[in-house]
Design an enzyme around this catalytic site. Structure first.
Site, PDB file in Angstrom:
ATOM      1  N   ASN A  10      -3.853   5.691  -0.525  1.00  0.00           N
ATOM      2  CA  ASN A  10      -3.491   4.843  -1.655  1.00  0.00           C
ATOM      3  C   ASN A  10      -4.054   3.449  -1.391  1.00  0.00           C
ATOM      4  O   ASN A  10      -3.476   2.685  -0.632  1.00  0.00           O
ATOM      5  CB  ASN A  10      -1.956   4.815  -1.792  1.00  0.00           C
ATOM      6  CG  ASN A  10      -1.497   3.900  -2.915  1.00  0.00           C
ATOM      7  OD1 ASN A  10      -2.305   3.425  -3.718  1.00  0.00           O
ATOM      8  ND2 ASN A  10      -0.196   3.638  -2.972  1.00  0.00           N
ATOM      9  N   TRP A  11      -5.180   3.149  -2.010  1.00  0.00           N
ATOM     10  CA  TRP A  11      -5.827   1.850  -1.755  1.00  0.00           C
ATOM     11  C   TRP A  11      -5.112   0.707  -2.472  1.00  0.00           C
ATOM     12  O   TRP A  11      -5.438  -0.452  -2.266  1.00  0.00           O
ATOM     13  CB  TRP A  11      -7.292   1.893  -2.217  1.00  0.00           C
ATOM     14  CG  TRP A  11      -8.185   2.771  -1.403  1.00  0.00           C
ATOM     15  CD1 TRP A  11      -7.834   3.530  -0.305  1.00  0.00           C
ATOM     16  CD2 TRP A  11      -9.595   3.002  -1.598  1.00  0.00           C
ATOM     17  NE1 TRP A  11      -8.929   4.206   0.174  1.00  0.00           N
ATOM     18  CE2 TRP A  11     -10.023   3.904  -0.601  1.00  0.00           C
ATOM     19  CE3 TRP A  11     -10.520   2.529  -2.524  1.00  0.00           C
ATOM     20  CZ2 TRP A  11     -11.352   4.335  -0.506  1.00  0.00           C
ATOM     21  CZ3 TRP A  11     -11.837   2.964  -2.432  1.00  0.00           C
ATOM     22  CH2 TRP A  11     -12.247   3.852  -1.425  1.00  0.00           C
ATOM     23  N   LYS A  12      -4.190   1.040  -3.356  1.00  0.00           N
ATOM     24  CA  LYS A  12      -3.482   0.024  -4.144  1.00  0.00           C
ATOM     25  C   LYS A  12      -4.501  -0.862  -4.879  1.00  0.00           C
ATOM     26  O   LYS A  12      -5.543  -0.374  -5.278  1.00  0.00           O
ATOM     27  CB  LYS A  12      -2.520  -0.752  -3.255  1.00  0.00           C
ATOM     28  CG  LYS A  12      -1.615   0.210  -2.451  1.00  0.00           C
ATOM     29  CD  LYS A  12      -0.471  -0.443  -1.777  1.00  0.00           C
ATOM     30  CE  LYS A  12       0.377   0.608  -1.070  1.00  0.00           C
ATOM     31  NZ  LYS A  12       1.557   0.090  -0.444  1.00  0.00           N
ATOM     32  N   HIS A  98       5.251   5.753  -7.805  1.00  0.00           N
ATOM     33  CA  HIS A  98       5.194   4.966  -6.566  1.00  0.00           C
ATOM     34  C   HIS A  98       6.226   3.835  -6.647  1.00  0.00           C
ATOM     35  O   HIS A  98       6.458   3.277  -7.727  1.00  0.00           O
ATOM     36  CB  HIS A  98       3.788   4.395  -6.372  1.00  0.00           C
ATOM     37  CG  HIS A  98       3.617   3.778  -5.023  1.00  0.00           C
ATOM     38  ND1 HIS A  98       4.035   2.502  -4.745  1.00  0.00           N
ATOM     39  CD2 HIS A  98       3.123   4.284  -3.860  1.00  0.00           C
ATOM     40  CE1 HIS A  98       3.788   2.241  -3.466  1.00  0.00           C
ATOM     41  NE2 HIS A  98       3.231   3.308  -2.905  1.00  0.00           N
ATOM     42  N   GLU A 100       6.073   0.854  -5.940  1.00  0.00           N
ATOM     43  CA  GLU A 100       5.564  -0.418  -6.480  1.00  0.00           C
ATOM     44  C   GLU A 100       5.483  -0.376  -8.010  1.00  0.00           C
ATOM     45  O   GLU A 100       5.531  -1.413  -8.664  1.00  0.00           O
ATOM     46  CB  GLU A 100       4.206  -0.752  -5.827  1.00  0.00           C
ATOM     47  CG  GLU A 100       4.406  -1.217  -4.393  1.00  0.00           C
ATOM     48  CD  GLU A 100       3.211  -1.023  -3.466  1.00  0.00           C
ATOM     49  OE1 GLU A 100       2.092  -0.803  -3.960  1.00  0.00           O
ATOM     50  OE2 GLU A 100       3.424  -1.085  -2.240  1.00  0.00           O
ATOM     51  N   GLU A 168       8.678   8.538   0.347  1.00  0.00           N
ATOM     52  CA  GLU A 168       8.291   7.203   0.807  1.00  0.00           C
ATOM     53  C   GLU A 168       9.502   6.282   0.760  1.00  0.00           C
ATOM     54  O   GLU A 168       9.765   5.644  -0.280  1.00  0.00           O
ATOM     55  CB  GLU A 168       7.202   6.626  -0.108  1.00  0.00           C
ATOM     56  CG  GLU A 168       5.901   7.369  -0.078  1.00  0.00           C
ATOM     57  CD  GLU A 168       4.728   6.428  -0.355  1.00  0.00           C
ATOM     58  OE1 GLU A 168       3.827   6.377   0.466  1.00  0.00           O
ATOM     59  OE2 GLU A 168       4.754   5.727  -1.380  1.00  0.00           O
ATOM     60  N   GLY A 174       4.675  -0.721   4.094  1.00  0.00           N
ATOM     61  CA  GLY A 174       4.012  -2.007   4.354  1.00  0.00           C
ATOM     62  C   GLY A 174       4.486  -2.728   5.603  1.00  0.00           C
ATOM     63  O   GLY A 174       4.342  -3.947   5.704  1.00  0.00           O
ATOM     64  N   SER A 216       4.058   2.989   6.302  1.00  0.00           N
ATOM     65  CA  SER A 216       3.647   2.442   7.598  1.00  0.00           C
ATOM     66  C   SER A 216       3.133   3.489   8.584  1.00  0.00           C
ATOM     67  O   SER A 216       3.377   3.390   9.792  1.00  0.00           O
ATOM     68  CB  SER A 216       4.780   1.619   8.213  1.00  0.00           C
ATOM     69  OG  SER A 216       5.143   0.582   7.335  1.00  0.00           O
ATOM     70  N   GLY A 237      -1.132   3.864   2.915  1.00  0.00           N
ATOM     71  CA  GLY A 237      -1.609   2.655   2.245  1.00  0.00           C
ATOM     72  C   GLY A 237      -2.560   1.887   3.137  1.00  0.00           C
ATOM     73  O   GLY A 237      -3.734   2.237   3.279  1.00  0.00           O
TER      74      GLY A 237
HETATM   75  P1  PGA Z   1       1.712   1.691   3.711  1.00  0.00           P
HETATM   76  O1  PGA Z   1       1.833   2.086   2.165  1.00  0.00           O
HETATM   77  O2  PGA Z   1       1.039   2.849   4.406  1.00  0.00           O
HETATM   78  O3  PGA Z   1       0.849   0.451   3.702  1.00  0.00           O
HETATM   79  O4  PGA Z   1       3.092   1.446   4.208  1.00  0.00           O
HETATM   80  C1  PGA Z   1       2.225   3.367   1.778  1.00  0.00           C
HETATM   81  C2  PGA Z   1       2.401   3.421   0.290  1.00  0.00           C
HETATM   82  O5  PGA Z   1       2.865   2.430  -0.302  1.00  0.00           O
HETATM   83  O6  PGA Z   1       2.071   4.440  -0.336  1.00  0.00           O
END
Ligand code: PGA
Length: 254
Positions: A10-12, A98, A100, A168, A174, A216, A237
């Site tokens: 997930n490159w966001k 997700h 976010e 998640e 993060g 993470s 991420g």
């Molecule tokens: P992260 O993000 O690996 O940076 O914790 C995971 C995600 O939000 O899908």
């Protein structure tokens, strides 16, 4: 249960240019070519999907996914992108729900509509669930069960081979590698998720759903999470945007 593990990047909202996205795509593909036992899905920002789709079509084991979709196929919905459009661009997967997106106001009901739209469009659909906090009374288990129950409303048994669930926990996203869930707690959660799916459907159907962990994941913690966590793959991420981190992650998934 499928034998090949799934890696979803997930490159966001990164990187900010097509050139950089292309570089990251090619670097990720180079590493993934060496790990034939891992299925790799890259989810770049939607604006880069078209051109990356042309590159992805040449690869047998690497595919692309959307980070979010709208719940209608077409129509007067300014700024939205439909699952059918992503399909047409060459995406095989879509992430839905997700945390976010949920933080911006997406409800379980909206997540449900998006899941149904993705399944209708023939996309492999990655449903994200996870609690914001863990309480000592384990109420978070009921919270996650509730997310699943609403998100899977009207999702049929026959849809389950196209469904992936990404657990998640929001508190673990993060952070640095010690901020991830422990492999022991992940193991417990995996059992709980399978049990919940078995209650909604039945045991054999629940087994067909691939279960991912995200939050993470790093080269330091990945081996324990995969070997003890009882998951079919990972949703990653930050570390997914570091090609130098990928070999350790793919190695653990092999
Ligand atoms: P992260 O993000 O690996 O940076 O914790 C995971 C995600 O939000 O899908």
């Amino acid at each position: 249960m499928p034998s090949r593990k799934l890696f979803v990047a997930n490159w966001k909202m990164n990187p900010v240019s097509h050139d950089e996205a292309r570089k990251l795509f090619l670097a990720s593909r180079k590493v993934s070519d060496k790990f034939t036992k891992v299925e790799v899905v890259l989810c770049p920002p939607a604006v880069f999907l078209g051109r990356l789709g042309d590159l992805a079509r040449k690869s047998k084991r690497l595919s692309l996914g959307a980070q979010d979709v709208f719940w209608e196929s077409e129509g007067s919905f300014t700024g939205e992108l439909s699952p059918i459009m992503f399909q047409d661009l060459g995406a095989r997967y879509a992430i839905v729900g997700h945390s976010e997106r949920r933080a911006l106001g997406e409800t379980d009901e909206v997540v449900n509509r998006k899941i149904l739209a993705c399944l209708r469009a023939g996309l492999q659909t990655i449903l994200c669930v996870g609690e914001k906090i863990r309480d000592s009374e384990a109420e978070y288990l009921g919270f996650v069960r509730g997310q699943l129950q609403v998100a899977l409303n009207k999702v049929l048994r026959t849809d389950l081979p196209s469904l992936v669930i990404a657990y998640e926990p929001v508190w673990a996203i993060g952070k640095n590698s010690s901020g991830a869930i422990t492999s022991r707690d992940l193991h417990v959660m995996s059992i709980f998720l399978r049990k919940t799916l078995s209650e909604i459907y039945d045991r054999a159907s629940a087994e067909q759903v691939r279960l991912l962990y995200g939050g993470s994941v790093s080269p330091e913690n990945v081996a324990a999470l995969v070997s003890e966590g009882e998951v079919d793959g990972l949703l990653v991420g930050r570390e997914s945007r570091k090609p130098e981190s990928l070999p350790a992650i793919f190695e653990a998934l092999s």
